[in-house]
Scaffold this active site. Structure first.
Site, PDB file in Angstrom:
ATOM      1  N   LYS A  87     -12.901 -14.340   2.723  1.00 24.07           N
ATOM      2  CA  LYS A  87     -11.308 -14.411   2.681  1.00 24.07           C
ATOM      3  C   LYS A  87     -10.881 -14.784   4.037  1.00 24.07           C
ATOM      4  O   LYS A  87     -11.021 -13.875   4.859  1.00 24.07           O
ATOM      5  CB  LYS A  87     -10.728 -13.336   1.820  1.00 24.07           C
ATOM      6  CG  LYS A  87      -9.347 -13.557   1.230  1.00 24.07           C
ATOM      7  CD  LYS A  87      -8.994 -12.386   0.409  1.00 24.07           C
ATOM      8  CE  LYS A  87      -7.735 -12.360  -0.061  1.00 24.07           C
ATOM      9  NZ  LYS A  87      -7.047 -11.095  -0.622  1.00 24.07           N
TER      10      LYS A  87
HETATM   11  C1  E4P Z   1      -4.320 -11.352  -2.479  1.00 26.80           C
HETATM   12  O1  E4P Z   1      -5.519 -11.662  -2.698  1.00 26.80           O
HETATM   13  C2  E4P Z   1      -3.850 -10.203  -1.986  1.00 26.80           C
HETATM   14  O2  E4P Z   1      -4.682  -9.020  -1.570  1.00 26.80           O
HETATM   15  C3  E4P Z   1      -2.743  -9.524  -2.848  1.00 26.80           C
HETATM   16  O3  E4P Z   1      -2.452 -10.097  -4.030  1.00 26.80           O
HETATM   17  C4  E4P Z   1      -1.455  -9.241  -2.023  1.00 26.80           C
HETATM   18  O4  E4P Z   1      -0.362  -8.685  -2.612  1.00 26.80           O
HETATM   19  P1  E4P Z   1       0.794  -7.947  -2.226  1.00 26.80           P
HETATM   20  O5  E4P Z   1       1.962  -8.903  -1.870  1.00 26.80           O
HETATM   21  O6  E4P Z   1       1.268  -7.011  -3.473  1.00 26.80           O
HETATM   22  O7  E4P Z   1       0.528  -7.073  -0.969  1.00 26.80           O
END
Ligand code: E4P
Length: 218
Positions: A87
């Protein structure tokens, strides 16, 4: 549509897997910190533990913000298990790193995407997944779901192969709306996934069926 759970909590991952509908996991540094996982060795064995539970793709995020650091980290992360997806944040060096990983056959998830323009860059760099953050877009009073629709339209029109991974999901309605907007994947907390189950008429109907059955069968 694929279903990923957005957590680093092993119990929640197992619970999602037990539903029989889980296709993968996304994590991020905040979710890892929430589990109290400290230090590189502990983090990497935690990723291994997640990969041992789930057969599908598991996103593990790089911490570096320079291309050299991202490449070093990403290459090492990709060695943890074959289902690791690296990522990478949507920044200039992130785009360079994704292009590099693409050329090496290492799969990537381009994260922190908030515009269609960023999604075009991610696709051009060859990202396996692009992660538009619906909830965080909504938080600033823009329209997260419209963003999913725009990206889906552009990717279909241009023939981009990058999969749209709707992220930052806050509730069950987000999941349904993202599906309607043409996402390829939804990643969500277990609570939102379980929220899809809920309907008062299901509960009322089941109670009535069981009561009627018991009236006759005792
Ligand atoms: C995506 O891969 C992120 O880990 C995640 O969806 C972020 O979500 P949040 O805005 O609830 O922190």
């Amino acid at each position: 549509m694929k279903f990923f759970v957005d957590t680093a909590n092993l119990e929640q991952i197992k619970e999602a897997k037990d539903l029989g509908i889980l296709d993968g996991v996304t994590t991020n540094p905040s979710l890892m910190a929430k589990e109290g996982i400290k230090g590189k060795d502990a983090q990497w064995s935690h990723y291994k533990a997640i990969c041992d539970i789930v057969e599908g793709d598991v996103s593990a995020e790089v911490i570096s913000t320079d291309v050299e650091g991202m490449i070093k980290e990403g290459e090492a992360l990709s060695e943890i298990a074959p289902n690791i997806v690296v990522k990478v944040p949507m920044i200039k060096d992130g785009v360079k790193a994704i292009s590099y990983f693409t050329s090496k056959g290492i799969r990537t998830n381009c994260t922190l995407v908030f515009s269609a323009g960023q999604a075009i860059l991610a696709a051009k760099a060859g990202a396996t997944y692009v992660s538009p953050f619906i909830g965080r877009v909504d938080d600033i009073s823009w329209d997260g779901m419209q963003l999913i629709g725009e990206i889906a339209e552009i990717y279909a029109m241009q023939g981009f192969e990058t999969e749209i991974l709707a992220a930052s999901i806050r509730n069950a309605k987000h999941i349904v709306d993202a599906a309607r907007a043409g996402t390829d994947v939804v990643t969500c907390p277990l609570s939102s996934m379980l929220g899809l189950l809920k309907h008062p008429l299901t509960d009322i109907g089941l109670a009535k069926f069981l009561a009627d059955h018991n009236k006759v069968n005792g």
